[in-house]
Design an enzyme around this catalytic site. Sequence first.
Site, PDB file in Angstrom:
ATOM      1  N   TYR A 186      -4.854 -13.069  -5.836  1.00  0.00           N
ATOM      2  CA  TYR A 186      -4.481 -12.690  -4.465  1.00  0.00           C
ATOM      3  C   TYR A 186      -5.403 -13.360  -3.447  1.00  0.00           C
ATOM      4  CZ  TYR A 186      -3.806  -9.167  -0.646  1.00  0.00           C
ATOM      5  OH  TYR A 186      -3.581  -8.511   0.527  1.00  0.00           O
TER       6      TYR A 186
ATOM      7  N   HIS B 296      -3.761 -12.041   3.565  1.00  0.00           N
ATOM      8  CA  HIS B 296      -4.019 -10.970   4.540  1.00  0.00           C
ATOM      9  C   HIS B 296      -5.436 -10.977   5.118  1.00  0.00           C
ATOM     10  CE1 HIS B 296      -0.504  -9.003   2.325  1.00  0.00           C
ATOM     11  NE2 HIS B 296      -0.082  -9.259   3.548  1.00  0.00           N
TER      12      HIS B 296
ATOM     13  N   CYS C 260       0.847  -1.196   0.000  1.00  0.00           N
ATOM     14  CA  CYS C 260       0.000   0.000   0.000  1.00  0.00           C
ATOM     15  C   CYS C 260       0.876   1.238   0.000  1.00  0.00           C
ATOM     16  CB  CYS C 260      -0.872   0.021   1.245  1.00  0.00           C
ATOM     17  SG  CYS C 260      -1.966  -1.381   1.288  1.00  0.00           S
TER      18      CYS C 260
ATOM     19  N   ASP D 184       2.145 -10.125   8.813  1.00  0.00           N
ATOM     20  CA  ASP D 184       3.044 -10.021   7.666  1.00  0.00           C
ATOM     21  C   ASP D 184       4.044  -8.879   7.876  1.00  0.00           C
ATOM     22  OD1 ASP D 184       4.056 -10.520   5.156  1.00  0.00           O
ATOM     23  OD2 ASP D 184       2.528  -9.381   4.103  1.00  0.00           O
TER      24      ASP D 184
END
Length: 688
Positions: free
Chosen positions: A174, A177, A35, A270
């Site tokens: 993806y 997360h 991000c 993470d």
Amino acid sequence: MTANETANRRYDILFEPVKIGPVTTRNRFYQVPHCSGMGHRYPEADLYMRQMKAEGGWGVVSTQETEIHPSSDISPSNQGRIWDDRDAERLKELTEAVHERGSLAAIQLVHNGIHTANRLTRIAPYGPSDMVVDVEDPVQARAMDKSDIAAFRQWHRDAALRAKRAGFDIIYVYAGHDMTLLQHFLLKRHNSRTDEYGGSFENRLRLFREVLADTRDAVGDRCAVAVRFAVEELLGADGLQHDGEGRDVVAALADEPDLWDVNLSNWSNDSQTARFSQEGFQEEYVSFVKKLTTKPVVGVGRYTSPDAMVRAIKTGVLDLIGAARPSISDPFLPKKIEEGRIDDIRECIGCNICTASDNTVVPLRCTQNPTIGEEWRKGWHPEIVPPLARPQSVLVIGGGPAGLEAARALTQRGAEVTVAEASREWGGRVTKEARLPGLATWARVRDWRMNQLRQAPNVELYLDSPLTADDVLSYGIQHVAIATGARWRTDGVGRTHRSPLPFLNGDAVVGVDALLGEGASALVNDGPVVVFDDDRYYMASVLAEMIALSGRKVTFVTPASIVAPWTEHTLEQRRVQTRLIDLGIDIIPLHQLSGLTQSVLTIECIYSGRKREIACAAVVPVTARLPSDRLWHELAAVSDGWADHGIETVERIGDCLAPGIIAAANYAGHFYARKLARAIVDGCDAYR
Ligand code: ADP
Ligand code: SF4
């Protein structure tokens, strides 16, 4: 061969090309999706930041998660979007900029599933089952029916085709997360379906498998298809485990993707901070992956040391060194290794100010790299600071982050710089704070700058030099930067108590600065200690930890509802509070201070005003700081005489102007150096 050349050959392996499906990356440096806080709202800013990574030598440069459809609207967060062709046109500019600099461009497509409330688009979120979304809003997701599943597959396929047309080389599927629909379908705790998409492992994997096949079918002729997958959630049997279903997924899909990008879930696992993890901390979880696939594997772990990178490759853990934070802290890390300039690497300190920026919906900020996020807006380059038009001399007073960064960047500009530091050590607050539990890496802020300064021919460095106003006037140096820092208050004033608390006096009150200077031995009274936190970031919790480790009973009192609430932005809050609990520290939230006698502290509930007493031999107020600006005021009082002494400007920078985080002091020093002798002020004309 010189010793330097031998050392460099050791790193040759990092510069080998790696084939990823139909494309080849020039080296093993892989900037994984991260991000930026810029996303669809500041696409130029994102482009300039990413192209800097390509210029700095990252073989692959990835976007952040990029929403494939309006039903994955993660507003107000600033993620990427590829909802339609207009978004793809913007992204084409990014891929071109990355290609021009010799790197591959990757895009992380995402559908956020139940991790969104669709605040902007007002579409009922999509999930595997009927359930409340996992963001704060009072919103429930719909259980997707077969037509929803078909529509989602089509959206993903369309987005992949748009990404291909936009020029991306690597396109992600993806499932990580705990933020994506594909992972939500995979997880038992989110998926209670009874059809062929729920129940058994194969059924829960079905959508993931289908979307992977769809993507390969759509774009696989020219683009590599990468899977980003969380192999471990650190939730025990309630989540994916690297020796359980996390492993089973990799085994089941083994060679279907062109690349495995593997990590821990959720984001706080993470992107663990240095306070809670070491470099390479993910290796124990991801090392199995290469044994189950012939395809290249990329992983992260805050790698900043080339030796650790080489080890990860040679021991068969990874093929590509993934990095988000190390590439933010130093976009030129690969180039520096290639050129044998290892000591020039600006190592990430693992503080997560970068994640805090994204979480507070602003462009990236970094403690180590003040230029990140400013590449487009201010035109800043991390390695280049424009030279001065004319020679200038500068006196920097104070050798903390603000002073050191100002001095360093000024030497780059060609100024004649003198730095005077009152104490016997460089680094100011970072040197003191780096001695606290878990914060050792923070010394890198000092070490990188000192190393750069020691190589500069145009700087003189003086320790043990507390300067007075008379000293400054007598030197007659053209420009004076006052970076004298700040001191912690001991009077209780902070967010809750806006006026000094008269009862906070006497030897039972122990200030933060005393603890930073002397450690727990600053607590001279025997008995229990109360840490009162109204600062709400890391300091109170770290001090409480240090005091508890010294064997004292500690009570942590805060008007907030949780310990260190701002650390939610740095993804640490759960770990911080858990650590205090594990250390046996009593936590009393929602209370302010009300009185203190010799051995009793009175506190009161911030809602009811109900009072209670706790035994207390010492209280540590961690509330706010005051600028150490006496020198500034003394000089300001004689400003009429500056010119007579040859002084043109005197400015306060960093904590001395307004106490803040280390990243802010570093930025202030950098900004000062950039604007010296230029017509820039800290206002609109500094911005695009
Ligand atoms: P910042 O975060 O703004 O850089 P710090 O508190 O980390 O601030 O650093 C300020 C430094 O300035 C400290 O190391 C302190 O010893 C030094 N200092 C304070 N007053 C003087 C002075 N009069 N002369 C020289 N150095 C000073
Ligand atoms: Fe590393 Fe901190 Fe910079 Fe993030 S903000 S990249 S954690 S130094």
